[in-house]
Enzyme design. Structure first.
Site, PDB file in Angstrom:
ATOM      1  N   ASP A   1      19.335   6.765  79.899  1.00  0.00           N
ATOM      2  CA  ASP A   1      20.237   6.403  81.003  1.00  0.00           C
ATOM      3  C   ASP A   1      21.172   5.267  80.588  1.00  0.00           C
ATOM      4  O   ASP A   1      20.912   4.093  80.823  1.00  0.00           O
ATOM      5  CB  ASP A   1      19.425   6.006  82.236  1.00  0.00           C
ATOM      6  CG  ASP A   1      18.667   7.198  82.817  1.00  0.00           C
ATOM      7  OD1 ASP A   1      18.925   8.344  82.387  1.00  0.00           O
ATOM      8  OD2 ASP A   1      17.825   6.986  83.699  1.00  0.00           O
TER       9      ASP A   1
ATOM     10  N   ASP B   1      12.255  14.515  82.286  1.00  0.00           N
ATOM     11  CA  ASP B   1      12.823  13.185  82.506  1.00  0.00           C
ATOM     12  C   ASP B   1      11.675  12.179  82.664  1.00  0.00           C
ATOM     13  O   ASP B   1      10.537  12.565  82.926  1.00  0.00           O
ATOM     14  CB  ASP B   1      13.681  13.238  83.776  1.00  0.00           C
ATOM     15  CG  ASP B   1      14.701  12.115  83.827  1.00  0.00           C
ATOM     16  OD1 ASP B   1      14.698  11.246  82.935  1.00  0.00           O
ATOM     17  OD2 ASP B   1      15.506  12.120  84.777  1.00  0.00           O
TER      18      ASP B   1
END
Ligand SMILES: *[C@@H]1O[C@H](CO)[C@@H](O)[C@H](O)[C@H]1NC(C)=O
Ligand SMILES: *[C@@H]1O[C@H](CO)[C@@H](O)[C@H](O)[C@H]1NC(C)=O
Ligand SMILES: *[C@@H]1O[C@H](CO)[C@@H](O)[C@H](O)[C@H]1NC(C)=O
Ligand SMILES: *[C@@H]1O[C@H](CO)[C@@H](O)[C@H](O)[C@H]1NC(C)=O
Ligand SMILES: *[C@@H]1O[C@H](CO)[C@@H](O)[C@H](O)[C@H]1NC(C)=O
Ligand SMILES: *[C@@H]1O[C@H](CO)[C@@H](O)[C@H](O)[C@H]1NC(C)=O
Ligand SMILES: *[C@@H]1O[C@H](CO)[C@@H](O)[C@H](O)[C@H]1NC(C)=O
Ligand SMILES: *[C@@H]1O[C@H](CO)[C@@H](O)[C@H](O)[C@H]1NC(C)=O
Ligand SMILES: *[C@@H]1O[C@H](CO)[C@@H](O)[C@H](O)[C@H]1NC(C)=O
Length: 740
Positions: A508, A416
């Site tokens: 996201d 991430d």
């Protein structure tokens, strides 16, 4: 005929040289043209392609950071390698070089006999030539290869311009959240951030592919008459161009992936359903989750642990206070569900991390151009990112992951915040208050073993994927390119990222309808960029603060959005849910996100799509095999299959008509049209005209009614039915017999 040698080439990742029948062998190993202080090196490269490098003054070493295999995975016997060439001359001469169906010529302007400008042509079957593009230099304008020096060092900035036509269509360029598949008219900064992975390669509908093989930041511009590529900082410019017949995107992808890499085959378990949310907080919760899947007989292939499961950023281990017996947990999960596990890691290392002092001492952390400064902060801690460009750092990271996760049974890694520079979220403004946005933007200041953010920043996420890949390959004693035993999930990537056992997801996203629609075009651009292992967060990652129901699992509006989004993911390369969820019974954003979290009437719908995913296993495996062998894409924008058989598809793609940004083929047989608006009782789908002569080639999945191609049809769209049509028999699809 070609498949046999391709299979060989793709398996070991080792180049296979083939004397292809009837192939027009390169007429030389290349030429080097001197043009004042500038030198241009042109080489035949791969099938039907050329590599061009250009530099002012000092020649490059040939070891510059790049993303293209030299030699490529497939190519003619006599192509050039390294810096080789046959002919050298001054830039006032007409020179021509042919490789397969492509010709490059030097030419001048205004009737000059020779010239310094390159022009690229495709030779058609009937022998005529089609100009694909040339270096763009209107009379008396600046050189299409334009250099400038802005800093104290020897590196330069450059702008390279190529001719385009107003009706040309540009596909690829990585991913942006822009709703378009045709990038004509777009200006795209080559700077990564969360949800944007700009990548300088594209396919033109004229039948050529282009790769700007630069690790630097910069810009891409697709204007009416010219395409311009900018590098902020470089020692040499390096690009590739390959050709295929207009409309033959599979060949173009084959040519491009021979340069940039072929996707390995994913482990078969990973093609099932991937369960994730923000966030399972401790060991007990994960085991209870596995028990639920077991009890409810819902298949699950991977269970994911999100961020803040560590005690400090950069520990790269689970916080033992919350995860006291990791191996036992992974074993229980396996026993209950047969699922594998994945854990998130961030590249950021905080000062209080267990690894900080050693990494600082070893020079394993990225710094800033003005010293060993912090590169960002997050939630109250200043951080430096680990330096993925340093091989020693990659080894350190893997050693730590192996000890803390891999050897305990968590064998897959979610990389991430992998964007590079900072933490990929400029708006966070060093963790300061929300109302000051985007100042300062610290990315250009980062400094790595391989160079500055400006000169090699685009390497960062790629090298991060590489770190995990090297670890995997070392553990399983396998070569890159062979089938994967494990996988990573990355928020970013770059040219050739498909060569790693690594999924890329769209970042996201917000949990609203508009974002659902935008992901379709984003995935189609990922495919055109050569990334086959694409996925997203079903349901969107986070609430849109302006929409009261967004990401709230108790609100009917969000439940409907979730079901539509989740059902779509059945027809993506990987089926994955994830996100931060709110609910009415508890404050905060870590509510449930399981198949049974969206109300009694929705649970069976969600579960039916998970089952359908497993029923499609053989079909999906066949798609991944083709991707591996030839680079043939899994997610297929309509132009890939119908540009030549359906004039409307060609025209609509040009204008980004929503049929072409909202519909796609999942492999050669399934036409998928996600519903992207609320409260729909029916939905319009365009059924493209196919090349064959069947009168009613399309079958509606839910009724078996058949339809002719070349028409818009309106079908019922209850929330339990994604609009889905197929070509050929369902039996063939379910048994994976879809390629001749
Ligand atoms: C190119 O320039 C060189 C140096 O001036 C000259 O010797 C040569 O004849 C020129 N060639 C052509 C084709 O004009
Ligand atoms: C040759 O083929 C090209 C591409 O198919 C076509 O555009 C052109 O008209 C053809 N030329 C002749 C002379 O047939
Ligand atoms: C584990 O997490 C759950 C969910 O947040 C919480 O209810 C529970 O108390 C936690 N258990 C332990 C042992 O920390
Ligand atoms: C920030 O860190 C604290 C612990 O120091 C934690 O309780 C909190 O949830 C974190 N905030 C966010 C937004 O993650
Ligand atoms: C994998 O093994 C090779 C050879 O032993 C080593 O050079 C490399 O650093 C290792 N990579 C990682 C990430 O551990
Ligand atoms: C596509 O555009 C048409 C006409 O503008 C519109 O009716 C339809 O709702 C759009 N579809 C989507 C998915 O936005
Ligand atoms: C969808 O339908 C519900 C119930 O009929 C209604 O309350 C809501 O406003 C509708 N939403 C939209 C976006 O039209
Ligand atoms: C068209 O259909 C006929 C009869 O089904 C078949 O024999 C023929 O091969 C088909 N032609 C093409 C070009 O598919
Ligand atoms: C459609 O055909 C398939 C077999 O191809 C069959 O399994 C399915 O039940 C049929 N559906 C309907 C609604 O008839």
């Amino acid at each position: 005929m070609r498949l046999s040698f391709l299979a060989l080439a793709a398996l070991g990742g080792t180049p296979v040289v083939v004397a292809e029948h009837n192939y027009y062998q390169p007429t030389s190993k290349g030429f080097r043209m001197q043009h004042g202080f500038e030198t241009v090196l042109v080489q035949p490269f791969g099938y039907d392609g050329f590599r061009i490098r250009a530099w002012p003054f000092r020649p490059p070493t040939g070891q510059e950071i790049g993303f293209v295999y030299d030699p490529p995975l497939e190519g003619p016997e006599s192509e050039a390698h390294g810096m080789s060439f046959d002919t050298a001359f001054l830039g006032n001469r007409s020179e021509e070089l042919r490789n397969g169906n492509m010709i490059v010529r030097t030419s001048g302007w205004g009737g000059n006999p020779g010239g310094y400008r390159l022009a690229f042509y495709r030779v058609e079957v009937n022998g005529s030539e089609t100009l694909l593009t040339n270096e763009y230099a209107p009379l008396k304008s600046i050189n299409p290869r334009y250099y400038s020096w802005n800093g104290p060092g020897g590196e330069f900035a450059a702008e390279f311009s190529f001719s385009a036509t107003p009706d040309e269509q540009i596909y690829g360029t990585g991913t942006q959240q822009d709703h378009v598949v045709n990038k004509k008219g777009m200006v795209i900064d080559l700077v990564n951030f969360n949800t944007h992975i700009p990548t300088p390669m594209f396919m033109s509908n004229k039948g050529y592919g282009f790769v700007w093989n630069m690790a630097s930041t910069g810009r891409m511009e697709f204007g009416q008459l010219r395409n311009k590529f900018t590098t902020d900082s470089a020692t040499a410019v390096d690009y590739f161009i390959v050709a295929a017949a207009s409309g033959d995107y599979d060949t173009l992808q084959q040519r491009l992936s021979a340069l940039t890499g072929r996707a390995p085959k994913p482990p078969s378990w990973s093609l099932g359903y991937i369960q994730s949310k923000l966030r399972y907080e401790n060991q007990t919760e994960v085991v209870q989750l596995a028990e639920q899947f077991h009890k409810r007989h819902i298949p699950v292939s991977l269970i994911v642990i999100d961020y803040q499961s560590w005690a400090h950023q950069g520990d790269w281990g689970l916080d033992p206070r919350l995860w006291p017996r990791v191996a036992e947990m992974a074993q229980k999960v396996k026993k209950l569900t047969n699922a594998e596990m994945m854990a998130s890691l961030w590249p950021s290392v905080a000062d209080d991390s267990l690894n900080y002092l050693e990494m600082m001492a070893q020079g394993f952390l990225s710094a800033t151009r003005s010293g060993p400064g912090t590169t960002d902060s997050w939630n109250g801690s200043y951080i430096r990112n680990y330096d993925s460009t340093n091989p020693g750092t990659r080894q350190f990271l893997w050693k730590t992951l192996k000890q803390n996760y891999f050897d305990k049974g968590i064998k897959n890694f979610w990389i991430d915040q992998a964007d590079g520079g900072a933490l990929g979220e400029a708006y966070q403004n060093n963790g300061q208050s929300d109302y000051i946005e985007s100042i300062p933007f610290p990315m250009p200041n980062a400094l790595y073993a391989a160079g500055t953010q400006s000169s090699i920043g685009k390497l960062y996420p790629w090298a991060h994927q590489q770190a995990i890949e090297e670890g995997f390959r070392n553990e399983s004693s396998t070569e890159m390119g062979s089938p994967c035993d494990y996988l990573s999930l990355s928020r970013s990537g770059y040219i050739g990222s498909q060569r790693f056992c690594s999924m890329i997801w769209s970042g996201d996203t917000t949990a609203v309808w508009e974002t659902l629609g935008a992901q379709i075009a984003s995935g189609l651009s990922a495919a055109a960029t050569g990334w086959g292992w694409w996925t997203l967060d079903a349901g969107g990652f986070q609430a849109d603060p302006t929409v009261s129901w967004s990401a709230n699992i108790d609100r009917p509006e969000y439940r409907e959005l979730y079901v539509r989004w989740l059902q779509w993911t059945t027809f993506l390369p990987f089926m994955r849910t994830h996100g931060s969820r709110a609910c009415d019974v508890q404050s905060g954003y870590t509510c449930d996100n399981e198949p049974w979290s969206y109300g009694e009437t929705n649970t069976p719908v969600i579960v039916s799509y998970i089952h359908l995913r497993y029923q499609l296993a053989e079909y999906i495996q066949a798609l991944f095999s083709q991707l591996h062998l030839t680079g043939r894409m899994i997610l297929r924008p309509l132009y890939m299959d119908f540009q030549t058989s359906d004039a409307r598809v060609a025209e609509w793609t040009r204008h980004n008509h929503n049929v072409t940004t909202q519909q796609y083929m999942f492999g050669p047989r399934l036409l998928v049209t996600p519903v992207t608006l609320p409260n729909m009782t029916e939905w319009s789908v365009y059924l493209p005209r196919t090349a064959g002569n069947e009168t009613r080639p399309w079958t509606y999945w839910w009724t078996n009614e058949t339809y002719a191609g070349g028409q818009m049809v309106t079908i019922p769209a209850p929330v339990e039915h994604i609009p889905l049509f197929h070509l050929g028999s369902r039996t063939d699809i379910l048994s994976g017999k879809v390629f001749e």
